[in-house]
Structures are given as C-alpha cells and as structure tokens.
Write a protein that holds these residues in place. Structure first.
Motif, PDB file in Angstrom:
ATOM      1  N   GLY A  21       0.790  -1.234   0.000  1.00  0.00           N
ATOM      2  CA  GLY A  21       0.000   0.000   0.000  1.00  0.00           C
ATOM      3  C   GLY A  21       0.819   1.279   0.000  1.00  0.00           C
ATOM      4  N   GLY A  22       2.059   1.223  -0.441  1.00  0.00           N
ATOM      5  CA  GLY A  22       2.904   2.416  -0.315  1.00  0.00           C
ATOM      6  C   GLY A  22       3.344   3.030  -1.628  1.00  0.00           C
ATOM      7  N   ILE A  23       2.485   2.978  -2.659  1.00  0.00           N
ATOM      8  CA  ILE A  23       2.892   3.485  -3.980  1.00  0.00           C
ATOM      9  C   ILE A  23       3.149   4.996  -3.954  1.00  0.00           C
ATOM     10  CG2 ILE A  23       2.019   3.978  -6.320  1.00  0.00           C
ATOM     11  CD1 ILE A  23       0.962   1.209  -6.499  1.00  0.00           C
ATOM     12  N   THR A  24       4.293   5.362  -4.537  1.00  0.00           N
ATOM     13  CA  THR A  24       4.616   6.766  -4.839  1.00  0.00           C
ATOM     14  C   THR A  24       5.206   6.747  -6.246  1.00  0.00           C
ATOM     15  OG1 THR A  24       6.880   6.526  -4.039  1.00  0.00           O
ATOM     16  CG2 THR A  24       5.253   7.278  -2.430  1.00  0.00           C
ATOM     17  N   ALA A  25       5.430   7.945  -6.814  1.00  0.00           N
ATOM     18  CA  ALA A  25       6.058   8.012  -8.135  1.00  0.00           C
ATOM     19  C   ALA A  25       7.446   7.369  -8.068  1.00  0.00           C
ATOM     20  CB  ALA A  25       6.152   9.466  -8.595  1.00  0.00           C
ATOM     21  N   ASP A  26       8.189   7.691  -7.033  1.00  0.00           N
ATOM     22  CA  ASP A  26       9.543   7.138  -6.895  1.00  0.00           C
ATOM     23  C   ASP A  26       9.526   5.627  -6.774  1.00  0.00           C
ATOM     24  OD1 ASP A  26      10.949   9.427  -7.170  1.00  0.00           O
ATOM     25  OD2 ASP A  26      11.187   9.792  -5.003  1.00  0.00           O
ATOM     26  N   LEU A  27       8.565   5.096  -6.007  1.00  0.00           N
ATOM     27  CA  LEU A  27       8.534   3.643  -5.819  1.00  0.00           C
ATOM     28  C   LEU A  27       8.299   2.939  -7.154  1.00  0.00           C
ATOM     29  CD1 LEU A  27       8.682   1.297  -3.742  1.00  0.00           C
ATOM     30  CD2 LEU A  27       6.196   1.264  -3.834  1.00  0.00           C
ATOM     31  N   LEU A  28       7.362   3.428  -7.947  1.00  0.00           N
ATOM     32  CA  LEU A  28       7.112   2.736  -9.210  1.00  0.00           C
ATOM     33  C   LEU A  28       8.257   2.950 -10.205  1.00  0.00           C
ATOM     34  CD1 LEU A  28       3.428   2.276 -10.203  1.00  0.00           C
ATOM     35  CD2 LEU A  28       4.883   1.038  -8.631  1.00  0.00           C
ATOM     36  N   TYR A  29       8.940   4.075 -10.113  1.00  0.00           N
ATOM     37  CA  TYR A  29      10.153   4.270 -10.921  1.00  0.00           C
ATOM     38  C   TYR A  29      11.164   3.168 -10.575  1.00  0.00           C
ATOM     39  CZ  TYR A  29      14.281   6.548 -12.926  1.00  0.00           C
ATOM     40  OH  TYR A  29      15.404   6.835 -13.663  1.00  0.00           O
ATOM     41  N   ARG A  30      11.355   2.955  -9.285  1.00  0.00           N
ATOM     42  CA  ARG A  30      12.321   1.930  -8.853  1.00  0.00           C
ATOM     43  C   ARG A  30      11.838   0.513  -9.187  1.00  0.00           C
ATOM     44  NH1 ARG A  30      13.451   5.776  -4.557  1.00  0.00           N
ATOM     45  NH2 ARG A  30      11.749   4.938  -3.329  1.00  0.00           N
ATOM     46  N   CYS A  31      10.510   0.309  -9.167  1.00  0.00           N
ATOM     47  CA  CYS A  31       9.974  -0.998  -9.569  1.00  0.00           C
ATOM     48  C   CYS A  31      10.275  -1.259 -11.042  1.00  0.00           C
ATOM     49  CB  CYS A  31       8.470  -1.071  -9.339  1.00  0.00           C
ATOM     50  SG  CYS A  31       8.011  -1.187  -7.607  1.00  0.00           S
ATOM     51  N   MET A  32      10.109  -0.229 -11.870  1.00  0.00           N
ATOM     52  CA  MET A  32      10.425  -0.377 -13.299  1.00  0.00           C
ATOM     53  C   MET A  32      11.903  -0.721 -13.460  1.00  0.00           C
ATOM     54  SD  MET A  32       7.879  -0.030 -15.406  1.00  0.00           S
ATOM     55  CE  MET A  32       8.577   0.478 -16.984  1.00  0.00           C
ATOM     56  N   GLU A  33      12.724   0.006 -12.726  1.00  0.00           N
ATOM     57  CA  GLU A  33      14.169  -0.229 -12.774  1.00  0.00           C
ATOM     58  C   GLU A  33      14.476  -1.680 -12.402  1.00  0.00           C
ATOM     59  OE1 GLU A  33      17.190   3.135 -11.452  1.00  0.00           O
ATOM     60  OE2 GLU A  33      16.285   2.105  -9.751  1.00  0.00           O
ATOM     61  N   LEU A  34      13.798  -2.165 -11.371  1.00  0.00           N
ATOM     62  CA  LEU A  34      14.032  -3.521 -10.872  1.00  0.00           C
ATOM     63  C   LEU A  34      13.595  -4.567 -11.903  1.00  0.00           C
ATOM     64  CD1 LEU A  34      14.649  -5.644  -8.703  1.00  0.00           C
ATOM     65  CD2 LEU A  34      12.478  -5.077  -7.602  1.00  0.00           C
TER      66      LEU A  34
ATOM     67  N   TYR B 299      10.375   6.695 -15.962  1.00  0.00           N
ATOM     68  CA  TYR B 299      11.364   5.657 -16.281  1.00  0.00           C
ATOM     69  C   TYR B 299      11.375   5.369 -17.776  1.00  0.00           C
ATOM     70  CZ  TYR B 299      14.170   1.491 -16.290  1.00  0.00           C
ATOM     71  OH  TYR B 299      15.174   0.606 -16.566  1.00  0.00           O
ATOM     72  N   ILE B 300      10.190   5.218 -18.359  1.00  0.00           N
ATOM     73  CA  ILE B 300      10.095   4.881 -19.790  1.00  0.00           C
ATOM     74  C   ILE B 300      10.793   5.950 -20.630  1.00  0.00           C
ATOM     75  CG2 ILE B 300       8.462   4.727 -21.734  1.00  0.00           C
ATOM     76  CD1 ILE B 300       6.524   3.317 -19.809  1.00  0.00           C
ATOM     77  N   GLU B 301      10.555   7.218 -20.271  1.00  0.00           N
ATOM     78  CA  GLU B 301      11.154   8.308 -21.049  1.00  0.00           C
ATOM     79  C   GLU B 301      12.663   8.374 -20.850  1.00  0.00           C
ATOM     80  OE1 GLU B 301       8.633  11.499 -19.813  1.00  0.00           O
ATOM     81  OE2 GLU B 301       7.022  10.848 -21.165  1.00  0.00           O
ATOM     82  N   GLU B 302      13.105   8.277 -19.616  1.00  0.00           N
ATOM     83  CA  GLU B 302      14.553   8.375 -19.350  1.00  0.00           C
ATOM     84  C   GLU B 302      15.340   7.228 -19.957  1.00  0.00           C
ATOM     85  OE1 GLU B 302      14.180  10.636 -15.053  1.00  0.00           O
ATOM     86  OE2 GLU B 302      15.474   8.868 -15.192  1.00  0.00           O
TER      87      GLU B 302
ATOM     88  N   SER C  44       0.337   9.317 -22.017  1.00  0.00           N
ATOM     89  CA  SER C  44       1.334  10.312 -22.440  1.00  0.00           C
ATOM     90  C   SER C  44       2.730   9.694 -22.553  1.00  0.00           C
ATOM     91  CB  SER C  44       1.353  11.483 -21.468  1.00  0.00           C
ATOM     92  OG  SER C  44       2.005  11.095 -20.269  1.00  0.00           O
ATOM     93  N   GLY C  45       2.931   8.549 -21.890  1.00  0.00           N
ATOM     94  CA  GLY C  45       4.233   7.890 -21.988  1.00  0.00           C
ATOM     95  C   GLY C  45       4.212   6.695 -22.929  1.00  0.00           C
ATOM     96  N   GLY C  46       3.143   6.569 -23.712  1.00  0.00           N
ATOM     97  CA  GLY C  46       3.075   5.478 -24.685  1.00  0.00           C
ATOM     98  C   GLY C  46       2.633   4.147 -24.093  1.00  0.00           C
ATOM     99  N   VAL C  47       2.097   4.170 -22.876  1.00  0.00           N
ATOM    100  CA  VAL C  47       1.630   2.927 -22.252  1.00  0.00           C
ATOM    101  C   VAL C  47       0.241   2.575 -22.801  1.00  0.00           C
ATOM    102  CG1 VAL C  47       0.913   1.898 -20.047  1.00  0.00           C
ATOM    103  CG2 VAL C  47       2.947   3.369 -20.153  1.00  0.00           C
ATOM    104  N   HIS C  48       0.015   1.298 -23.095  1.00  0.00           N
ATOM    105  CA  HIS C  48      -1.303   0.834 -23.541  1.00  0.00           C
ATOM    106  C   HIS C  48      -2.202   0.714 -22.315  1.00  0.00           C
ATOM    107  CE1 HIS C  48       0.337  -0.406 -27.522  1.00  0.00           C
ATOM    108  NE2 HIS C  48       1.436  -0.494 -26.803  1.00  0.00           N
TER     109      HIS C  48
END
Lengths: 394, 290
Positions: free
Chosen positions: A282-295, A326-329, A354-358
């Motif tokens: 239950g702790g989603i933030t923008a940073d957390l999902l950025y790091r999840c993508m990275e992972l 993450y997708i853009e960077e 806006s980031g091309g996600v379906h």
C-alpha cells in the motif's frame, strides 16, 4: 526472517537448551582445524536457508581428516537446492539412541500458538503424521494466558512416555516457548531432538523463523535480513520495500497487492510466462514505481510489461508518473500495458497514455493480458524464433 | 439489505489525522458513509474533513454515538488502540494497516472473541455496501448495488471481482475483505454465515488464495449450512510454494494450503470453482444474479 541453523543454535544455547559442540567454518582449512578441536567423528552441515537440506546432500559425516577433506571439498563446491554453500557448521557427532520431534508454530485458523511433539523425529516427520498419528501430539496455547509447564507435561503424557523423559523434555519445551515468545517466532523447531546414549536430551538441529513485522521491536541482536537474500533482484526488491520473486519467464509484472499479483501470474501463465512477481503493497509513490520499473527491467530478455494496480489506498496517478518517467529516461521500447482502476483513474490513464503505455480500462485482468499477448506473442521463444530450452509440446 | 454495516452504522476513524487516515476519510464521506468522528490521541478538538477529532475512543463514542471503527493507525500502535476501542464498547472494527506483528494479532483476536466484537483484518480493504457506505479503502467506482456478496482474502482482488460483476450489470450486496495476513481476526466461515442469513444476498463469491486453511474449513461450513450458491476463485496456481510454517504447520494442517487441495475441498462442498476471475461473469449469468 528465517535464521541460519548456527544462529538459532547459539540462541538455543544461550537459553539453556543443550546443543552439540560446533564451529562455523567457511573453507576446508577452517573445517579441519575445527574438527581437530572438537574431535572426530564430526558432521559438516551446509548453512543454507532451504528445507530438506539433508536429503539434498547438504549434510555429511566424517570420521577422520581424509573423509572431512573430501566432504568439505564437495560441500563448498556445491549448491544445495540451488543455494551456494558459503558457510558450514562443523558439529560433534553425538551418539544417538533415539530421535524425537519438537516444533512450535502459529495455527492461523484457531489464532493460537500450537506446540507439536512426536516420538518419531527426523526427516520423515510429516509422513509419520499421516501414517501414525498416534505418535504425534499437539496442544494449543491460549494467547491471553500464555504457556504453563503443566501443558508440556500433559502433552508428553499423551505420547505415553516414561517420566524420566518427560521431565527433561518438558523443560526444553518451556525454554523453546520462551525463545519463541521473546523472538516473536512464527516457527521454532528442533528436529531431531535426540536422546543420547547416556539418556540426556540434545537439540542437534535448530529452526527459528522470526516475524518480519516484529523485527523492529525485538530487543535481542539479530542479523541483517536484507543481507541474507541470495538472489540480487529479490534483495533489491526488499531494499526498495516491495515483494519481488524472480521467475524464469519474460513478461515483467508490477501489481498492487499479493492476491492480484498471484492472479495476474496465473493469467499470464495461461499463454505467456511471467519473469517475476512484484507486489507493491500500500505504499505506492512516483519514486517507488520508478524503482519498480528499474528492478523488473534488470532482467535482460523482457518482452513486455504488465502493470496491474488499483487506487484504493494507493495514489495510482502518482505511480503512473514514476512509470512514464522511467520509460522516457530509459527509452523503453518493449510494450507496456497498464490496467489501473479506482480513485483518480481517469487522471492515471492520461498520464500512462502520455508515456506510450497501452491502457486498459476494463476490470478483468484477462482482457488486459490479452492486449499484451497480441503485442508480444507467446513466451518461450528466443529472438531467432527457436524454442528456448523447453521441448515443443505435441 | 447488507451485512455488518447498515444505515445505523456510525463510524469513527482512528488515526484520522495521518496522511492516509485523512485521505481515506475524504473518500468515505464522499461515498456517503456516516463518519461521525475521528480519534488521534493529542489532536482532540481539531477537525479533519469537517469531522471532529477526539483524544480517546471513549470520548468519541460518548459524543457521537459511534458504533463502528476503522483503523489507519501505525502498525506498532494497533494492539493498544484496538483494546481501547473494544473497552469503549465498539462492536465492529476494521483493521486496514499491514505489517502488524502476529503476536499482537493473536491477542487482538482473542480479546475480540471474548467481548463479542466483530473485527476484520489486519491488511483488509474493509467493508463496502454499494450505494450506502464503506469502512476502509475500497475504491467506490468499481462497485454497484445488487444481490451478490463477495468475501476476499486479497484487497485488490475484491475490487477486481466487483469490477467484473459491475461491468456485467451484476451488483453486490456487501463486499468484505477478511484480511490477507496468516492470522486474521475473523474466519471465512463466520462471514459466510452472515451472508447466508442476509435476506438481500442471493449468492456469494469467495476469493481465496494459496496458503492457510481458511477455504478448506469454510468448505465444511458451506456443505453443512449454506443454501445459497457459492462460487470460489483461488489465486496462486503458478505461485512458488508459499510458507508452510515448518513441519509443525504441515502436521497441524495436513494437506491444506495448496491450490489443488483448496479446489478439491471446495468442489466437494458443492462450490463452483472458477478457473479465472473473468469466469465470475458467466457464473452470475447462469444463476441469473443481479
């Protein structure tokens, strides 16, 4: 957090449970030296956090230095159930007259701790429970009253044991319960608890699993829990605060919730193969999902990503910002499909798009996975289109 | 019309001044829930979202007539606050927070049973009665009023099932999250019993997952006491084998806990086992549910 056997044995010893003479060793030289001090015969036991270690070849006996050289050499150059052996416990080999079993856990259904004993300890204890239930006895402890010594005595009497065994064994039960309470253990187990040829009892193995939710308040020194995760991706997951399980497929998964994550895996698994399980809690933030993508992107052969999140307690619009950043960077080229419903869903969809996600706006995960499948095709094929390792099914 | 919550339910929010507590109070009020007060020790006299905050549960109950409470209290303080809430006479408690030590949950459960309190969680999204109100974090947009009851171990999967049904024009009478922890405050069978006795529920969906033995025990209850149709889905067919709690756990539970074992037990009890969540729409159609 599961403790290593050597850590648990130290705790048992500090709490007056008899344990064998032993030394932790990390190579053959150490092992030979320790055996010289302890005296042959010895047992060398791989310190790996898996069950069924003995049957998997992780425990060996040696009655002289030559045998120990051979055993240690084999052990330190092997894996036990996929785990590399970095440390081993060199133990005095004791003279065993009889093997017993003592275990404690929490019975989720009744909501009470339960103590289990058996006159037939050893690796086949679960079989014994099925074939000879009379050799097993169990007792529940009332959480509001706790444990009292009479409970151990009556438990052991249920097994029809003689008094000279009941007295020392019930003391060990009391000590183990004390340890389980102080360390907030979900599992505390001695298998086998042995009767030596001189009649004394000794714990020759030790299992202790501490409640992760209680780690911050346990007042006794404990090892670092992140350190002991062998898989680097799973370790990274723990560091960023998500549950990550490494799998052998090629579809990356991010889900908000364990049940949803498991269901997503099941649905992906019908036609493709998940590369991981990832649950944010239950702790989603923008940073957390950025790091999840990275992972999840640390796996090189990913062919697609499925994001399955609900906005109940989680601000999914914030999460979406992290994903597209993450997708853009990183100029992510593989298809990303997101199903995100709940509070502020429309805003979330716009950010993802806006980031091309379906974006899939229907509730059924099956429909979103179908969208991904149409984009990436079935799993199990390499870039050249040849099947990977698995043979084609007829 | 519903189970657990009805139009005389007056809710207090514990931990209302926290980030999550205040945000969720906003959503609960927006959904029409009668949130009559909040509790945060030391913050009494203030308001959050127009709701008065009290220093103690007893004071909140006295001033507002509250009879239900939803928790957004940090995990380390939940046990203390829970005991306080029971002692203040509240009979329905929803514990949303995750990561509460099992030792605390055992004490909470034992005290709640002793005092006849119906408590849900920990790690639950709470209760939602479509069109009437909610205690917890369920996102309202996925739910629609109707006559199907849902009980789920997983929070997010309860939204998924409600969402699939709502899209098929099948509404829900009440949606209950029982909590995702290995020990929860109420067992599945207890909640099934409420649905069986609810005149506005025609059928029930059980959303389970691998691990534990809630579904197997509930299967016994369903076989003996349920007249309404029950469907079940078990998540985790392809999950790596979860915690089995050592040999002691395996001995106490026997074969319970596996995906196959749960399917078998539920089928034997006459439950329609769904292979995939989307199948719930077909099931609802077959039974002409609304």
């Amino acid at each position: 957090m599961r403790l290593h056997e050597y850590e648990a044995l130290d705790i048992f010893e500090q709490n007056r449970i008899p344990v064998p003479r032993r030394e932790l060793v990390s190579d053959m030289h150490d092992a030979l030296h320790a055996a010289g001090e302890i005296g042959y015969p010895v047992i060398i036991k791989a310190q790996v956090l898996v069950g069924g270690r003995g049957l998997a070849g992780g425990i060996k006996t040696a009655s002289n230095p030559d045998e120990l050289r051979e055993a240690a050499d084999a052990l330190f150059n092997s894996e036990v159930k996929g785990m590399p052996v970095r440390k081993a416990l060199l133990c005095q080999k004791v003279d065993i007259a009889r093997e017993l079993y003592l275990g404690m856990t929490v019975d989720g259904y009744s909501g009470k701790p339960v103590i289990v004993v058996s006159t037939e300890g050893g690796v086949l204890i679960e079989e014994t429970a099925k074939t000879s239930p009379e050799k097993i006895a169990a007792i529940h402890i009332e959480p509001s009253f706790g444990y009292y010594p009479y409970q151990a005595r009556s438990l052991l009497r249920m097994l029809g044991l003689e008094q000279k065994l009941i007295t020392p064994w019930s003391e060990i039960i009391g000590q183990l319960y004390h340890i389980a309470t102080r360390y907030e253990a979900l599992i505390a187990e001695i298998n086998p608890l042995v009767v030596l040829s001189n009649g004394a009892l000794m714990a020759v193995d030790a299992v202790l699993e501490v409640d992760d939710s209680a780690l911050s308040r346990i007042r006794f020194p404990l090892p670092d829990r992140v350190d002991r995760i062998e898989n680097p991706l799973e370790r990274r997951g723990r560091e960023i605060g998500v549950t990550y399980v490494d799998l052998d497929g090629d579809i990356g998964l991010i889900s908000s919730g364990a049940g949803l994550g498991m269901a997503s895996m099941d649905i992906i698994g019908q036609k493709m193969k998940p590369a991981n399980f990832l649950e944010t809690g239950g702790g989603i933030t923008a940073d957390l999902l950025y790091r999840c993508m990275e992972l999840i992107m640390m796996k090189p052969d990913l062919r697609g990503i499925f994001i399955n999140v609900y906005g109940g307690i989680n601000p999914i619009h914030e999460g979406a910002k992290g994903v597209i950043r993450y997708i853009e960077e990183h100029n992510v080229k593989i298809p990303v499909v997101a199903k995100a419903l709940g509070n502020r869903q429309e805003e979330t969809w716009e950010i993802f798009k806006s980031g091309g996600v379906h974006v899939v706006t229907e509730a059924a995960t099956e429909k979103a996975v179908e969208v991904l499948y149409k984009l990436v095709g079935p799993s199990g094929k390499s870039d050249t289109g040849k099947p990977k390792t698995r043979a084609k099914r007829a | 019309m519903s189970i657990l919550m009805n139009d005389s339910t007056r809710v207090i929010v514990q931990g209302i001044t926290g980030r999550i507590g205040s945000a969720q109070t906003h959503w609960m009020l927006e959904y029409g829930t009668r949130v009559v007060g909040g509790v945060t020790p030391g913050k009494g006299g203030t308001t959050v979202e127009g709701v008065p905050v009290f220093d103690s549960v007893l004071e909140a109950v006295k001033q507002t007539g509250a009879n239900a409470s939803v928790f957004f209290v940090p995990a380390a303080f939940v046990l203390d606050a829970f005991l306080e809430t029971i002692d203040a006479g509240v009979k329905l408690i929803v514990i949303v927070p995750e990561h509460i030590p099992v030792k605390d949950v055992l004490k909470m459960r034992s005290y709640a049973m002793e005092k006849g309190v119906f408590a849900l969680g920990p790690t639950t999204p709470g209760i939602l009665v479509p069109g009437m109100g909610k205690m917890g974090i369920m996102p309202a947009s996925l739910f629609a009023p109707g006559r199907v009851g849902i009980i789920s171990r997983s929070g997010t999967l309860s939204y998924e099932f409600a969402g699939i049904l709502s899209e098929s024009n099948v509404g829900q009478s009440t949606v209950v999250g029982m909590g995702a922890d290995p020990v929860v405050l109420r067992n599945l069978a207890d909640i099934l019993e409420l649905f069986e006795n609810d005149k506005d529920t025609d059928a029930v969906i059980v959303v389970g997952e691998v691990g534990g033995e809630q579904e197997e025990k509930a299967a016994g209850f369903i076989a003996r006491q349920m007249s309404k149709p029950v469907a079940a889905y078990i998540a985790g067919r392809y999950s790596p084998q979860g915690k089995k709690m050592g040999h002691a756990g395996a001995i106490v539970r026997g074969s319970a806990g596996t995906h196959a074992g749960k399917h078998e037990a539920l089928r034997a009890a006459g439950v329609e086992v769904l292979e995939s969540p989307i199948d719930v729409a077909k099931w609802a159609k077959k039974h002409k549910l609304k």
